[in-house]
Write a protein that holds these residues in place. Structure first.
Motif, PDB file in Angstrom:
ATOM      1  N   ILE A  45       0.471  -1.469  -0.145  1.00  0.00           N
ATOM      2  CA  ILE A  45      -0.038   0.109   0.206  1.00  0.00           C
ATOM      3  C   ILE A  45       0.739   1.023   0.442  1.00  0.00           C
ATOM      4  O   ILE A  45       1.729   1.559   0.868  1.00  0.00           O
ATOM      5  CB  ILE A  45      -0.657  -0.170   1.375  1.00  0.00           C
ATOM      6  CG1 ILE A  45      -1.797  -0.980   0.709  1.00  0.00           C
ATOM      7  CG2 ILE A  45      -1.271   1.221   1.020  1.00  0.00           C
ATOM      8  CD1 ILE A  45      -3.296  -1.322   2.391  1.00  0.00           C
ATOM      9  N   TRP A  46       0.865   2.005  -0.994  1.00  0.00           N
ATOM     10  CA  TRP A  46       1.528   3.804  -1.092  1.00  0.00           C
ATOM     11  C   TRP A  46       1.276   4.770  -1.184  1.00  0.00           C
ATOM     12  O   TRP A  46       0.379   5.599  -1.452  1.00  0.00           O
ATOM     13  CB  TRP A  46       1.427   3.355  -2.905  1.00  0.00           C
ATOM     14  CG  TRP A  46       2.237   3.835  -3.335  1.00  0.00           C
ATOM     15  CD1 TRP A  46       4.398   4.576  -2.898  1.00  0.00           C
ATOM     16  CD2 TRP A  46       3.239   4.238  -4.788  1.00  0.00           C
ATOM     17  NE1 TRP A  46       5.125   4.556  -3.166  1.00  0.00           N
ATOM     18  CE2 TRP A  46       5.049   4.909  -5.150  1.00  0.00           C
ATOM     19  CE3 TRP A  46       2.615   3.804  -5.925  1.00  0.00           C
ATOM     20  CZ2 TRP A  46       5.390   4.927  -6.409  1.00  0.00           C
ATOM     21  CZ3 TRP A  46       3.212   4.309  -6.611  1.00  0.00           C
ATOM     22  CH2 TRP A  46       4.667   4.772  -7.616  1.00  0.00           C
ATOM     23  N   ASP A  47       1.457   4.530   0.805  1.00  0.00           N
ATOM     24  CA  ASP A  47       0.899   5.210   1.395  1.00  0.00           C
ATOM     25  C   ASP A  47       1.073   6.058   3.150  1.00  0.00           C
ATOM     26  O   ASP A  47       2.025   4.930   3.048  1.00  0.00           O
ATOM     27  CB  ASP A  47      -0.879   5.482   1.561  1.00  0.00           C
ATOM     28  CG  ASP A  47      -1.265   6.387   2.785  1.00  0.00           C
ATOM     29  OD1 ASP A  47      -0.983   6.738   3.536  1.00  0.00           O
ATOM     30  OD2 ASP A  47      -2.748   7.206   2.206  1.00  0.00           O
ATOM     31  N   VAL A  51      -4.196   6.735   4.757  1.00  0.00           N
ATOM     32  CA  VAL A  51      -4.228   5.424   5.333  1.00  0.00           C
ATOM     33  C   VAL A  51      -2.945   4.365   5.707  1.00  0.00           C
ATOM     34  O   VAL A  51      -3.714   3.609   7.062  1.00  0.00           O
ATOM     35  CB  VAL A  51      -4.449   4.111   3.076  1.00  0.00           C
ATOM     36  CG1 VAL A  51      -4.874   2.988   3.522  1.00  0.00           C
ATOM     37  CG2 VAL A  51      -5.450   5.209   2.847  1.00  0.00           C
ATOM     38  N   LEU A  74      -5.600  -0.525  -6.957  1.00  0.00           N
ATOM     39  CA  LEU A  74      -6.107   0.251  -5.889  1.00  0.00           C
ATOM     40  C   LEU A  74      -6.575  -0.960  -4.993  1.00  0.00           C
ATOM     41  O   LEU A  74      -7.497  -1.267  -4.827  1.00  0.00           O
ATOM     42  CB  LEU A  74      -7.221   1.436  -6.539  1.00  0.00           C
ATOM     43  CG  LEU A  74      -7.251   2.444  -7.163  1.00  0.00           C
ATOM     44  CD1 LEU A  74      -8.157   3.216  -8.288  1.00  0.00           C
ATOM     45  CD2 LEU A  74      -5.567   3.216  -7.291  1.00  0.00           C
ATOM     46  N   LEU A  87     -11.560   3.678   2.765  1.00  0.00           N
ATOM     47  CA  LEU A  87     -10.278   4.214   2.523  1.00  0.00           C
ATOM     48  C   LEU A  87     -10.016   3.640   0.614  1.00  0.00           C
ATOM     49  O   LEU A  87     -10.753   2.633   0.734  1.00  0.00           O
ATOM     50  CB  LEU A  87      -9.731   4.495   3.575  1.00  0.00           C
ATOM     51  CG  LEU A  87      -9.693   5.271   4.467  1.00  0.00           C
ATOM     52  CD1 LEU A  87      -8.945   4.990   5.744  1.00  0.00           C
ATOM     53  CD2 LEU A  87      -9.746   7.026   4.782  1.00  0.00           C
ATOM     54  N   ALA A  89      -6.655   4.057  -1.413  1.00  0.00           N
ATOM     55  CA  ALA A  89      -5.075   3.086  -1.939  1.00  0.00           C
ATOM     56  C   ALA A  89      -4.662   3.174  -2.759  1.00  0.00           C
ATOM     57  O   ALA A  89      -5.441   2.501  -3.750  1.00  0.00           O
ATOM     58  CB  ALA A  89      -5.004   2.890  -0.274  1.00  0.00           C
ATOM     59  N   GLU A 106       4.882   9.614  -2.448  1.00  0.00           N
ATOM     60  CA  GLU A 106       3.726   8.678  -2.387  1.00  0.00           C
ATOM     61  C   GLU A 106       3.085   9.073  -2.802  1.00  0.00           C
ATOM     62  O   GLU A 106       1.960  10.608  -2.122  1.00  0.00           O
ATOM     63  CB  GLU A 106       3.093   8.219  -0.579  1.00  0.00           C
ATOM     64  CG  GLU A 106       4.571   7.843  -0.799  1.00  0.00           C
ATOM     65  CD  GLU A 106       5.739   8.276  -0.255  1.00  0.00           C
ATOM     66  OE1 GLU A 106       7.090   7.202   0.636  1.00  0.00           O
ATOM     67  OE2 GLU A 106       5.468   8.910   0.468  1.00  0.00           O
ATOM     68  N   ASN A 108      -0.768   9.311  -2.144  1.00  0.00           N
ATOM     69  CA  ASN A 108      -1.363   8.671  -0.759  1.00  0.00           C
ATOM     70  C   ASN A 108      -2.663   8.819  -0.820  1.00  0.00           C
ATOM     71  O   ASN A 108      -3.308   9.765  -2.167  1.00  0.00           O
ATOM     72  CB  ASN A 108      -1.428  10.027  -0.050  1.00  0.00           C
ATOM     73  CG  ASN A 108       0.371  10.291   0.855  1.00  0.00           C
ATOM     74  OD1 ASN A 108       1.059   8.918   0.702  1.00  0.00           O
ATOM     75  ND2 ASN A 108       1.161  10.986   1.225  1.00  0.00           N
ATOM     76  N   GLY A 109      -3.768   7.923  -0.121  1.00  0.00           N
ATOM     77  CA  GLY A 109      -4.781   7.714  -0.501  1.00  0.00           C
ATOM     78  C   GLY A 109      -6.157   8.738  -0.093  1.00  0.00           C
ATOM     79  O   GLY A 109      -5.308   9.475   0.531  1.00  0.00           O
ATOM     80  N   LEU A 127      -6.805  11.122  -6.847  1.00  0.00           N
ATOM     81  CA  LEU A 127      -5.790  10.162  -7.056  1.00  0.00           C
ATOM     82  C   LEU A 127      -5.133   8.736  -8.269  1.00  0.00           C
ATOM     83  O   LEU A 127      -3.787   8.890  -7.820  1.00  0.00           O
ATOM     84  CB  LEU A 127      -6.782   8.660  -6.068  1.00  0.00           C
ATOM     85  CG  LEU A 127      -6.041   7.368  -6.086  1.00  0.00           C
ATOM     86  CD1 LEU A 127      -4.666   7.880  -4.971  1.00  0.00           C
ATOM     87  CD2 LEU A 127      -6.546   6.733  -5.118  1.00  0.00           C
ATOM     88  N   TYR A 131      -0.983   8.735  -8.668  1.00  0.00           N
ATOM     89  CA  TYR A 131      -0.917   7.704  -9.157  1.00  0.00           C
ATOM     90  C   TYR A 131      -0.103   7.072  -9.818  1.00  0.00           C
ATOM     91  O   TYR A 131       0.901   6.737 -10.339  1.00  0.00           O
ATOM     92  CB  TYR A 131      -2.042   6.386  -8.602  1.00  0.00           C
ATOM     93  CG  TYR A 131      -1.796   5.379  -8.383  1.00  0.00           C
ATOM     94  CD1 TYR A 131      -0.770   4.660  -8.247  1.00  0.00           C
ATOM     95  CD2 TYR A 131      -2.865   3.832  -8.889  1.00  0.00           C
ATOM     96  CE1 TYR A 131      -0.022   3.376  -8.425  1.00  0.00           C
ATOM     97  CE2 TYR A 131      -2.503   2.798  -9.087  1.00  0.00           C
ATOM     98  CZ  TYR A 131      -1.457   2.599  -8.753  1.00  0.00           C
ATOM     99  OH  TYR A 131      -1.495   0.616  -8.534  1.00  0.00           O
TER     100      TYR A 131
END
Length: 252
Positions: A45-47, A51, A74, A87, A89, A106, A108-109, A127, A131
């Motif tokens: 998870i890229w956050d 998140v 996602l 949420l 992310a 990042e 972020n979510g 997002l 992303y």
């Protein structure tokens, strides 16, 4: 709300959201008994914001994963508060080296309202934009000096050591490349043809052109210094002169 109700609501929301996002998305639901998959997903998870803070207090027990046709993902998860909604992310790609992520912010979510139709607009305008920008940067970083390919064109890049490398946009060219001596790196997906035997290398480059052309894929041969992908590509390629194997200037 019972866990079963939460699970059904999460899966239903993800299905609707996937259908409303631009491009082609599908969704899968990871239930609590998929512990290994949930643990692996948590790692990707890229956050580092909303998140991440939620996961620090509430480890992932279930999730819905949205998959785009190009491999982007996602993850949708419960908010664990009194507010309705979820949420969402971004998920980092698998198997890219750590160096590829350096200096890449990042994506972020975000928090989504309990309306997947309105949320799809929010995701597409916020997002997904961040992303896609981050994805493009890390994939570019992973390639190093190798020119990226397109679905209808394989771009082969001469390397300073005399080898030729390529990063196909999808899996279709892989069989042809492997049959002519290209070896794929498992982490980056880059195919490389060594230049120890220059005659064999030249023969391979001549032969892959018509075979890829039969698949509707053009080919182009580039130096690392050429930063812009070519606009047209020949169906087959003669071997490059020996004097061109070492570029005079490297991309920085």
């Amino acid at each position: 709300m019972h866990d079963h109700d939460i699970s059904e609501r999460l899966a239903s929301y993800a299905d609707v959201l996937a259908g409303e996002l631009p491009d082609t998305w599908t969704s899968t639901h990871l239930l609590p008994d998929a512990k290994d998959d949930l643990a692996e997903l948590t790692e990707r998870i890229w956050d580092l914001d909303l998140v991440a803070a939620s996961l620090a207090e509430h480890p992932l027990q279930q999730a819905a994963v949205l998959h785009r046709s190009d491999g982007a993902q996602l993850v949708l998860l419960d908010r664990h508060d009194e507010r309705d909604g979820f949420l969402l992310a971004a998920v980092a790609p698998r198997a890219l080296p750590d160096e590829a992520y350096r200096a890449v912010p990042e994506p972020n979510g975000i928090a989504l309202a309990d309306d997947p139709f309105l949320s799809a607009e929010q995701v597409a305008g916020d997002l997904l934009v961040r992303y896609d920008r981050a994805l493009a940067q890390v994939r570019h970083n992973a390639l190093g000096g190798i020119q990226p390919s397109q679905p209808d064109r394989v771009v082969l890049t001469w390397q300073p050591d005399g080898s030729v490398a390529t990063a196909p946009a999808d899996d279709r060219p892989g069989t042809v490349l492997a049959a002519h001596g290209f070896v794929q790196a498992p982490h980056s997906g880059i195919y490389r043809l060594q230049g120890d035997d220059t005659q064999a290398q030249a023969r391979a480059l001549r032969e892959i052109g018509p075979q890829l052309d039969a698949l509707g894929i053009g080919t182009a041969l580039q130096h690392p210094a050429a930063r812009t992908a070519p606009t047209s590509a020949p169906a087959s390629m003669p071997p490059a002169p020996a004097s061109t194997r070492t570029p005079t200037a490297r991309a920085r």
